[in-house]
Design an enzyme around this catalytic site. Structure first.
Site, PDB file in Angstrom:
ATOM      1  N   ARG A   2       0.825  -1.210   0.000  1.00  0.00           N
ATOM      2  CA  ARG A   2       0.000   0.000   0.000  1.00  0.00           C
ATOM      3  C   ARG A   2       0.862   1.264   0.000  1.00  0.00           C
ATOM      4  O   ARG A   2       0.373   2.328  -0.365  1.00  0.00           O
ATOM      5  CB  ARG A   2      -0.923   0.005   1.227  1.00  0.00           C
ATOM      6  CG  ARG A   2      -1.958  -1.092   1.192  1.00  0.00           C
ATOM      7  CD  ARG A   2      -2.621  -1.247   2.532  1.00  0.00           C
ATOM      8  NE  ARG A   2      -3.506  -0.150   2.859  1.00  0.00           N
ATOM      9  CZ  ARG A   2      -4.814  -0.134   2.634  1.00  0.00           C
ATOM     10  NH1 ARG A   2      -5.396  -1.170   2.097  1.00  0.00           N
ATOM     11  NH2 ARG A   2      -5.548   0.898   2.986  1.00  0.00           N
ATOM     12  N   ASN A  30      -6.352   5.603   9.786  1.00  0.00           N
ATOM     13  CA  ASN A  30      -6.117   5.841   8.361  1.00  0.00           C
ATOM     14  C   ASN A  30      -7.102   6.915   7.939  1.00  0.00           C
ATOM     15  O   ASN A  30      -8.281   6.817   8.257  1.00  0.00           O
ATOM     16  CB  ASN A  30      -6.355   4.546   7.570  1.00  0.00           C
ATOM     17  CG  ASN A  30      -6.029   4.719   6.099  1.00  0.00           C
ATOM     18  OD1 ASN A  30      -5.475   5.729   5.693  1.00  0.00           O
ATOM     19  ND2 ASN A  30      -6.365   3.717   5.316  1.00  0.00           N
ATOM     20  N   GLY A  31      -6.640   7.946   7.244  1.00  0.00           N
ATOM     21  CA  GLY A  31      -7.538   9.017   6.811  1.00  0.00           C
ATOM     22  C   GLY A  31      -7.012  10.374   7.219  1.00  0.00           C
ATOM     23  O   GLY A  31      -5.832  10.506   7.576  1.00  0.00           O
ATOM     24  N   GLU A  91       0.593   6.116 -20.434  1.00  0.00           N
ATOM     25  CA  GLU A  91       0.783   5.114 -19.382  1.00  0.00           C
ATOM     26  C   GLU A  91       2.262   4.711 -19.294  1.00  0.00           C
ATOM     27  O   GLU A  91       2.804   4.525 -18.203  1.00  0.00           O
ATOM     28  CB  GLU A  91      -0.133   3.904 -19.660  1.00  0.00           C
ATOM     29  CG  GLU A  91       0.027   2.726 -18.723  1.00  0.00           C
ATOM     30  CD  GLU A  91      -0.241   3.030 -17.257  1.00  0.00           C
ATOM     31  OE1 GLU A  91      -0.703   4.136 -16.920  1.00  0.00           O
ATOM     32  OE2 GLU A  91       0.067   2.162 -16.434  1.00  0.00           O
ATOM     33  N   LYS A 122       4.597   5.061 -15.987  1.00  0.00           N
ATOM     34  CA  LYS A 122       5.360   3.938 -15.415  1.00  0.00           C
ATOM     35  C   LYS A 122       6.817   4.341 -15.219  1.00  0.00           C
ATOM     36  O   LYS A 122       7.399   4.096 -14.178  1.00  0.00           O
ATOM     37  CB  LYS A 122       5.331   2.697 -16.326  1.00  0.00           C
ATOM     38  CG  LYS A 122       4.045   1.946 -16.424  1.00  0.00           C
ATOM     39  CD  LYS A 122       3.710   1.084 -15.228  1.00  0.00           C
ATOM     40  CE  LYS A 122       2.952   1.828 -14.170  1.00  0.00           C
ATOM     41  NZ  LYS A 122       1.542   2.095 -14.371  1.00  0.00           N
ATOM     42  N   GLU A 136       7.186   6.934 -12.336  1.00  0.00           N
ATOM     43  CA  GLU A 136       6.892   6.523 -10.964  1.00  0.00           C
ATOM     44  C   GLU A 136       7.889   5.515 -10.417  1.00  0.00           C
ATOM     45  O   GLU A 136       8.168   5.534  -9.220  1.00  0.00           O
ATOM     46  CB  GLU A 136       5.443   6.056 -10.784  1.00  0.00           C
ATOM     47  CG  GLU A 136       5.062   4.774 -11.448  1.00  0.00           C
ATOM     48  CD  GLU A 136       3.580   4.443 -11.274  1.00  0.00           C
ATOM     49  OE1 GLU A 136       2.979   4.774 -10.257  1.00  0.00           O
ATOM     50  OE2 GLU A 136       3.025   3.815 -12.194  1.00  0.00           O
TER      51      GLU A 136
HETATM   52  C1  AGP Z   1      -0.306   3.828 -11.282  1.00  0.00           C
HETATM   53  O1  AGP Z   1       0.724   2.951 -11.447  1.00  0.00           O
HETATM   54  C2  AGP Z   1      -0.711   4.131  -9.899  1.00  0.00           C
HETATM   55  N1  AGP Z   1      -0.839   3.001  -9.087  1.00  0.00           N
HETATM   56  C3  AGP Z   1      -1.865   5.140  -9.796  1.00  0.00           C
HETATM   57  O2  AGP Z   1      -1.815   6.056 -10.835  1.00  0.00           O
HETATM   58  C4  AGP Z   1      -3.277   4.516  -9.727  1.00  0.00           C
HETATM   59  O3  AGP Z   1      -3.660   4.037 -10.975  1.00  0.00           O
HETATM   60  C5  AGP Z   1      -4.259   5.593  -9.221  1.00  0.00           C
HETATM   61  O4  AGP Z   1      -3.870   6.007  -7.944  1.00  0.00           O
HETATM   62  C6  AGP Z   1      -5.679   5.099  -9.206  1.00  0.00           C
HETATM   63  O5  AGP Z   1      -5.836   3.982  -8.391  1.00  0.00           O
HETATM   64  P1  AGP Z   1      -7.107   3.064  -8.513  1.00  0.00           P
HETATM   65  O6  AGP Z   1      -7.085   2.442  -9.862  1.00  0.00           O
HETATM   66  O7  AGP Z   1      -6.957   2.062  -7.404  1.00  0.00           O
HETATM   67  O8  AGP Z   1      -8.307   3.940  -8.331  1.00  0.00           O
END
Ligand code: AGP
Length: 611
Positions: free
Chosen positions: A27, A100-101, A483, A487, A490
């Site tokens: 996460r 969390n939040g 995309e 990639k 990130e």
């Molecule tokens: C991309 O590699 C990331 N993990 C990120 O952009 C992700 O797609 C975005 O945070 C949306 O997440 P979700 O599909 O779980 O809503």
């Protein structure tokens, strides 16, 4: 995002807590902590900045064992990455709490609590909740009632888990806008932010709903709804195996997940196409009633899922001849969009818990859409529970923060949606049949494309010392270039941008020189000749090209032009899925060469449950 684990059992729970945190590592987090009550009146707290392994070292040096405990991995929002800011937070040496939040009114609550004499040990918004609960407990309230009262004071999003070391007979949890799942076992019960954490100890889960508070004891779980009334939440049996999140022979989860794509795409398509026809029932029982009413589609998503939406626009407009808009959720939710009659709202999300996407869905429900729909990978997620129509991607758990198989399975699911709408709009059955056959060929094509791995790894060296890169595509492979750029940035931290190749001359061409690698995806489609002209523009400015090309494009390797030849006969419908694969592999190998944390890149989280 933060990970949460809690346990109450007859034996020491600290190994379950630490293993739970380890299983939630995907996460994204920057510090961890655990609090255990070895016996009534004693609280043992260990926290560490960095990975779960650091916490484990602390525990090995000074164990914290006991039959009740909570553990947390923190992704910093309020206050820096320090041990003092790591959870659990403690009040009065007895109340231990994880969260969390984001608590939006924490400044005013903090001032109030300081005025009452509470000393704060952290800069977090979370600590106010621990003191608030403690304040109510000190006034003689039962812990469950104390939590119910405390959360009434909170504005914002939270999943909280708390216990009182002086009365260690229960864990109390509460949630608004952040997921929490209760794990049920014989003589022991658990709680976590996601089922993955608890799979080694149970397969039976209850998903808490908005505003729920639960009193979790060794032999009972009592859930109260937002109005404080006892409620039953259904018990789900998970089909996931505990080793579904193991990385096996692969060096990284991302690599494993890239290689899982043929199976994941095949699973997503399976049983949903029968006799060259998409089964509407795959979208849920309301699909047959809703799909005939759909006149246009609004797609909303974030990050990689947004890129999937951009591809879907081509499927829906070019294929199904239905108008489609695509927008990032963080903008949509505040834009007050105009919704014409017959519009379907479609959210795309791997996790189904992305705060912006969920908020957009909740906003959309007020705006007069014909229905809301979700394409999602997590069956028990909030997005799935709150949408009218649902098509599950069957990617299996995706652990690497960088989305790979979730993306290609989203594209497969969106292809099915396009075909389902095309069927309803009376598009020639032979064309629909042709497209369904083409979709079914994709897993095998992806399998062939994965064999290009060694050649792609050979390119990675040319990128490892670069600071910038450009990605080019046209038509439905323009979002694939986007995309690819996402990639690369990130996981390798190289600045990368993607452009529709025809846009290059309107500005970005100024950036092109010998130090700017330009990656292009060149399928054999109606835009090929235009793309080739755009690539000439790059070469003429001394830019070095790396092209993933269809064998029939006539693009040959030459001075400053490297070419990897893709499998033959990739049709336009298939190209977005298949051309994604080499871009994933390229980013992966560049990141490995640069020595970055591939599966948990800095500053990022898998499931972005805060705004
Ligand atoms: C991309 O590699 C990331 N993990 C990120 O952009 C992700 O797609 C975005 O945070 C949306 O997440 P979700 O599909 O779980 O809503």
């Amino acid at each position: 995002m933060c990970g949460i684990v809690g346990a109450i059992a007859p034996q020491d729970v600290s190994p379950v807590l630490v293993e739970g945190l380890r299983r939630l590592e995907y996460r994204g987090y920057d510090s961890t902590g655990v609090a255990v009550a070895p016996q009534a009146g004693t609280l043992c707290l260990r926290r560490a900045v960095g990975k779960v392994a650091m916490l484990q070292q602390r525990l090995d040096a000074a164990p914290c064992a006991g039959p009740i405990g909570i553990a947390h991995s923190r992704w910093a929002t309020h206050g820096g990455v320090t041990e003092a800011n790591a959870h659990p937070h403690v009040s009065g040496d007895r109340i231990a709490l994880i969260h969390n939040g984001i608590i939006e009114n924490y400044v005013e609550l903090r001032s109030e609590l300081v005025a009452q004499g509470y000393a704060f040990a952290s800069e977090t918004d979370t600590e106010v909740i621990a003191h608030l609960v403690h304040d109510h407990v000190k006034q003689g309230l039962d812990l469950t009632v104390a939590v119910q009262q405390a959360v009434r004071r909170l504005t914002g999003a939270y999943a909280i888990v708390v216990f009182d070391a002086q009365q260690p007979d229960r864990i109390v949890v509460a949630r608004i806008a952040s997921p929490l799942v209760v794990g049920l076992a014989e003589g022991a019960n658990y709680v976590a932010s996601d089922v993955q954490a608890l799979l080694p100890v149970t397969k039976r889960f209850q998903f808490l709903e908005e505003g729920d508070v639960a009193d979790i004891r060794r032999d009972s779980v009592t859930i109260f709804d937002a109005d404080g009334h006892p409620v039953q939440r259904p018990v789900h049996e998970s089909s996931l195996s505990a080793d579904a999140v193991e990385r096996g022979e692969y060096a990284h989860y991302m690599l494993k997940e890239i290689h899982e794509q043929p199976r994941a795409i095949a699973d997503t398509l399976s049983e949903r196409i029968v006799s060259d026809h998409v089964l509407e029932a795959a979208f849920g029982p309301r699909a047959a009633q809703v799909l005939p009413l759909v006149q246009q589609v609004h797609i909303v998503a974030c990050g990689t899922s947004y890129h999937a939406g951009l591809v879907a626009r081509y499927y829906l407009e070019q294929g199904a001849r239905i108008p489609c808009t695509v927008e990032v959720a963080s903008e949509y939710r505040y834009r007050n969009p105009v919704v014409m009659p017959g519009t379907l709202f479609l959210a795309i999300s791997q996790s189904g818990e992305t705060a912006d996407t969920l908020a957009a869905l909740r906003e959309a429900r007020k705006l007069g859409y014909v229905a809301t729909a979700a394409i999602c990978n997590v069956p028990e997620s909030s997005l799935v529970r709150e949408s009218d129509l649902v098509l599950m991607t069957r990617a299996g758990p995706e652990i690497g923060v960088a989305s790979t198989k979730a993306f290609t399975t989203q594209l497969a699911a969106l292809g099915l949606l396009g075909l389902a709408i095309a069927q309803r709009r009376g598009i020639d059955r032979r064309i629909v049949a042709l497209y369904t056959r083409q979709m079914r060929q994709v897993p095998e094509m992806v399998e062939h494309t994965l064999k290009l791995d060694a050649a792609i790894r050979g390119w990675a060296q040319a990128f490892s010392d670069k600071h910038h890169a450009l990605f080019l595509g046209r038509g439905p492979t323009w979002p694939i270039a986007m995309e690819g750029a996402l990639k690369l940035k990130e996981i390798s931290y190289i600045h990368a941008e993607a452009y529709a190749a025809g846009e290059l001359k309107h500005g970005p061409l100024a950036l092109v020189d010998h130090d700017m690698p330009v990656i292009a995806v060149a399928p054999n489609n109606t835009l090929l000749e235009k793309l080739k002209s755009n690539l000439q523009e790059v070469r003429a400015r001394g830019g070095r090209l790396f092209v993933f090309a269809d064998p029939n494009t006539g693009i040959e390797p030459s001075e400053g032009v490297d070419v990897i030849t893709m499998p033959d006969h990739i049709e336009p419908l298939q190209a977005p899925l298949v051309y994604t694969i080499p871009l994933q592999l390229l980013s992966y190998h560049v990141a490995v060469l640069r020595g970055t944390d591939v599966d948990q890149p800095r500053n990022l989280a898998k499931s972005v449950t805060v705004e």
